[in-house]
Scaffold this motif. Structure first.
Motif, short mmCIF file in Angstrom:
data_model
loop_
_atom_site.label_atom_id
_atom_site.label_comp_id
_atom_site.label_asym_id
_atom_site.label_seq_id
_atom_site.Cartn_x
_atom_site.Cartn_y
_atom_site.Cartn_z
N ARG A 291 4.14 -44.07 -45.79
CA ARG A 291 2.63 -43.73 -45.57
C ARG A 291 2.42 -44.01 -44.41
NH1 ARG A 291 1.57 -40.25 -49.44
NH2 ARG A 291 3.61 -39.82 -49.31
N ASP A 292 3.38 -45.00 -43.91
CA ASP A 292 2.85 -45.58 -42.19
C ASP A 292 3.50 -44.75 -41.38
OD1 ASP A 292 1.02 -47.51 -43.24
OD2 ASP A 292 2.76 -48.82 -43.81
N ALA A 293 4.11 -43.69 -41.63
CA ALA A 293 4.69 -42.75 -40.64
C ALA A 293 4.05 -42.30 -39.64
CB ALA A 293 5.40 -41.39 -41.48
N ALA A 294 4.55 -42.39 -38.42
CA ALA A 294 3.56 -41.80 -37.34
C ALA A 294 4.16 -40.62 -36.69
CB ALA A 294 3.53 -42.80 -36.03
N CYS A 295 3.53 -39.78 -36.15
CA CYS A 295 4.09 -38.41 -35.83
C CYS A 295 3.60 -37.96 -34.29
CB CYS A 295 3.59 -37.37 -36.71
SG CYS A 295 3.71 -35.54 -36.70
N VAL A 296 4.41 -37.49 -33.47
CA VAL A 296 4.31 -36.75 -32.37
C VAL A 296 4.77 -35.48 -32.26
CG1 VAL A 296 4.75 -37.05 -29.79
CG2 VAL A 296 4.34 -39.09 -31.20
N ILE A 297 3.82 -34.45 -31.91
CA ILE A 297 4.10 -32.90 -31.96
C ILE A 297 4.00 -32.52 -30.39
CG2 ILE A 297 3.70 -30.74 -32.84
CD1 ILE A 297 2.19 -32.27 -35.08
N THR A 298 5.14 -31.70 -30.02
CA THR A 298 4.95 -31.19 -28.68
C THR A 298 5.03 -29.77 -29.09
OG1 THR A 298 7.61 -31.38 -28.64
CG2 THR A 298 6.11 -32.86 -27.51
N THR A 299 4.28 -29.09 -28.15
CA THR A 299 4.66 -27.55 -28.44
C THR A 299 5.47 -26.89 -27.39
OG1 THR A 299 2.75 -27.57 -26.52
CG2 THR A 299 2.09 -27.34 -28.74
N TYR A 300 6.24 -27.64 -26.21
CA TYR A 300 7.02 -27.18 -25.56
C TYR A 300 8.10 -27.88 -25.25
CZ TYR A 300 9.11 -23.32 -22.24
OH TYR A 300 9.75 -22.65 -21.53
N PRO A 301 9.13 -28.15 -25.83
CA PRO A 301 9.59 -27.14 -26.83
C PRO A 301 8.89 -27.63 -28.12
CG PRO A 301 11.22 -28.79 -26.44
CD PRO A 301 10.28 -29.15 -25.55
N PRO A 302 8.68 -26.69 -29.20
CA PRO A 302 8.24 -27.18 -30.43
C PRO A 302 8.86 -27.99 -31.10
CG PRO A 302 8.50 -24.88 -30.36
CD PRO A 302 9.20 -25.34 -29.11
N ASN A 303 8.56 -29.11 -31.16
CA ASN A 303 9.13 -30.21 -31.94
C ASN A 303 7.97 -31.19 -32.65
OD1 ASN A 303 11.85 -29.88 -31.77
ND2 ASN A 303 11.85 -30.68 -29.47
N SER B 259 9.33 -43.33 -38.92
CA SER B 259 8.93 -44.18 -40.37
C SER B 259 9.85 -45.45 -40.38
CB SER B 259 9.33 -42.98 -41.48
OG SER B 259 9.10 -43.82 -42.58
N GLU B 260 9.04 -46.46 -40.28
CA GLU B 260 9.71 -47.69 -40.11
C GLU B 260 10.79 -47.71 -39.20
OE1 GLU B 260 11.05 -47.95 -44.28
OE2 GLU B 260 8.90 -48.51 -44.91
N ASP B 261 12.13 -47.74 -39.19
CA ASP B 261 12.89 -47.99 -38.22
C ASP B 261 13.72 -46.32 -38.10
OD1 ASP B 261 14.27 -48.21 -40.53
OD2 ASP B 261 15.71 -49.77 -39.78
N LYS B 262 13.20 -45.63 -38.60
CA LYS B 262 13.82 -44.32 -38.69
C LYS B 262 13.25 -43.20 -38.17
CE LYS B 262 15.35 -41.22 -42.27
NZ LYS B 262 14.93 -41.02 -43.53
N ILE B 263 13.98 -42.27 -37.16
CA ILE B 263 13.13 -41.44 -36.54
C ILE B 263 13.73 -39.98 -36.89
CG2 ILE B 263 13.04 -40.18 -34.05
CD1 ILE B 263 13.17 -43.30 -33.01
#
Lengths: 173, 429
Positions: free
Chosen positions: A123-135, A140-144
């Motif tokens: 539930r505490d996951a953080a997210c980063v979105i790039t558009t070039y390239p689209p990723n 989440s905790e220690d997992k990417i």
């Protein structure tokens, strides 16, 4: 151009419609900011409390056919007013999807299995979105975990232009 | 390779292809109402983009909340009214002449074969009944449409629905479209055009075709579409008689808006409509459909007859046939909103209004009102409605309310009984 990312709001249900995103009784306002406190207030989803769960989120992850129903752009505006500039779903209703890109925001489609895995994240996951390239990068905790997504050329142009109004003004002047 | 109606309309209106899957189209008409247009007007004004692409191609109406119910809705009406005036939009319909947009604009002859039409309203797909590509859009698309006269769409993929057979007595277009949505689901036609054809469509009035196309968006479609034919020509004749010497001439020119026999479809569905029974919804999604027989006995607090789906004269005649000489149940309140002043006036002339009033039905002025829980018949929490509208979403007609969508005949029957049941017009054979 907007920056996309933040903590994730999970809405684990198919077919969340625009009446649930912003009820029709608030369509009488003449300012987008006035929609802010009414986002998802009528959504019937066990365990979801809009007063508690929306604050501080930057990305919405949900299931199939998100944004079905009314054409109201008040739905993306209500998300925007809360700082949620990206929605990741298995699929979108046509008008909602177009409205997001028209506002310079992202409506990202991922296969069902990927949505399952993201919804399974903490539930505490953080997210980063790039558009070039689209990723999409989710920590989440220690997992990417990283997902790539399809961003059509025209949709990317709309994001870069800040929306369809500015794009059309320049291109079809 | 053959092309569908939608592909032909796209080809004839193409302005630009910003990428392989996107089509910027020239617009023949932009329709506006007071809920989604005012913010578009403001956005354009703030950017100094106030001019409209062509005032004659823009049509505007105040319909969602009419008369205004409070200061906010009064302000929305004022923004639209003032803008229509200063922009030279002659086809602006204010109270007294206004009606539900998707009933009023066709009545005025604004929807024609081969047209591209947008509106900031998801049920714009209704106008596809005339052989037009008509799509609901958001406020930004609407703003660009108003200012530039263009709109962008993805590939015009079509799904074909061949409707064979003859409807049984007491079964209507509404039952057919509810049945179809029940079959294909609320995302069964997402990003596609639903093209309706076959002998059952040919036999339908324009009103019935509009009812079917109206709910295409409930399956996710961008537009419904029916090929223009003699029924279309009869309906549009008052508006085209100045341009065409005969209906035959109009029909010949409209052949450009028929799908080729070898056109390619995403999918094709065939249904025998003679097997369709009166249908109703039971949950919070328009694809949660059962027969009225299966829903029989469900308690109803309020009946609503009206809307862009079923507020036309044909619908009122059917409701009157069910209610004639009878009284609604004491436990029910029934509200009927004729969709336009012309429908209301015709209902008066035909004696339908007297039938409704004698039955205990409340008639309101033409407005969208109750359909989306904005005015004129909002449900209280825990109440249940039998409604001829198009959406049964949770809270749509009022927070905590439940909506069962059905035909005007079934809704009128529910008003008499106080619960869901088949109308006396329906016979199982």
């Amino acid at each position: 151009m907007k920056k996309f990312g933040g903590r994730i709001l999970f809405l684990d249900r198919d077919d969340i419609n625009t009446d649930e995103i912003i009820p029709a009784k608030y369509l009488t306002v003449l300012s987008k900011d006035a929609l802010s406190s009414h986002l998802l207030e009528d959504l019937a989803l066990p365990g979801f409390d809009p007063g508690r769960d929306i604050a501080g989120k930057g990305v919405l992850v949900t299931r199939a056919n998100f944004g079905c129903g009314s054409s109201r752009e008040h739905a993306p505006w209500a998300l925007e007013a809360n700082g949620i500039y990206a929605v990741i779903a298995e699929s979108f209703a046509r008008i909602f999807r177009q409205n997001m890109y028209n506002c310079g925001m992202l409506a990202i489609e991922l296969p069902k299995e990927d949505i399952e895995r993201i919804i399974g994240a903490s539930r505490d996951a953080a997210c980063v979105i790039t558009t070039y390239p689209p990723n999409i990068v989710i920590t989440s905790e220690d997992k990417i975990s990283t997902w790539s997504f399809v961003l059509n050329g025209f949709d990317r142009d709309l994001i870069q232009a800040g929306g369809w109004l500015d794009y059309a003004h320049k291109k079809y002047g | 390779m053959g092309r569908t109606i939608a592909e032909k309309i796209f080809d004839a209106h193409l302005v630009d292809k910003p990428d392989a899957g996107s089509h910027v189209l020239r617009l023949d008409a932009v329709f506006c109402h007071e809920i989604t247009t005012p913010i578009a007007i403001q956005e354009l004004r703030e950017r100094g983009m106030e001019s409209v692409f062509d005032p004659a191609r823009i049509k505007a109406v105040i319909d969602h909340v009419s008369p205004a119910k409070d200061s906010l809705t009064a302000e929305q009406g004022k923004v639209l009214r003032d803008w229509a005036r200063r922009s030279g939009i002659r086809d602006f319909f204010d109270i007294g002449r206004n009606g539900v947009c998707h009933a009023l604009f066709p009545e005025q002859g604004f929807a024609r074969p081969g047209m591209t039409i947008i509106m900031g309203d998801s049920h714009t797909c209704t106008h596809g009944a005339f052989g037009a590509f008509a799509a609901g859009v958001g406020t930004t698309d609407l703003a660009v449409g108003i200012h530039k006269g263009v709109a962008v769409f993805r590939e015009p993929k079509s799904i074909r629905f061949i409707l064979n057979g003859k409807l049984r007595a007491g079964v209507y277009a509404k039952d057919v479209i509810l049945y179809i949505i029940g079959q294909i689901g609320t995302d069964g036609a997402t990003n596609c055009v639903m093209e309706f054809c076959g002998e059952a469509v040919t036999a339908m009035s324009m009103e019935s075709r509009m009812t079917i196309c109206n709910m295409a968006v409930e399956a996710g479609a961008s537009s419904g579409i029916c090929a223009p034919d003699a029924v279309t020509a009869d309906y549009l004749w008052p508006f085209i008689s100045a341009e065409c010497t005969s209906k035959e001439e109009a029909l010949a020119s409209w052949m450009a808006w028929h799908s080729d026999p070898d056109a390619e479809y995403e999918k094709t569905f065939q249904y025998d409509v003679s097997a369709v029974e009166p249908m109703g919804t039971f949950g919070y999604k328009p694809d949660q459909v059962k027969t009225i027989r299966e829903l029989e006995g469900t308690h109803i607090d309020q009946v609503y007859i009206g809307s862009c789906t079923n507020g036309r004269i044909e619908d009122l005649r059917v409701a009157a046939d069910v209610l004639r000489g009878k009284k609604i149940a004491d436990s029910v309140r029934a509200i009927l909103s004729p969709a336009t002043p012309a429908v209301y006036s015709r209902a008066l002339d035909e004696g339908l209004v007297k039938i409704f009033m004698d039955a205990g039905v409340c008639l309101t002025n033409p407005t969208c009102g109750a359909c989306l829980g904005m005015s004129n018949g909002v449900l209280a929490s825990g109440e249940t409605a039998a409604s001829t509208t198009n959406r049964n979403f949770n809270g749509r007609m009022g927070k905590g309310g439940m909506i069962h969508l059905m035909s005007p005949a079934s809704a009128a029957a529910a008003a008499l009984a106080g619960h869901i049941r088949n109308s006396a017009l329906y016979t199982a054979n």
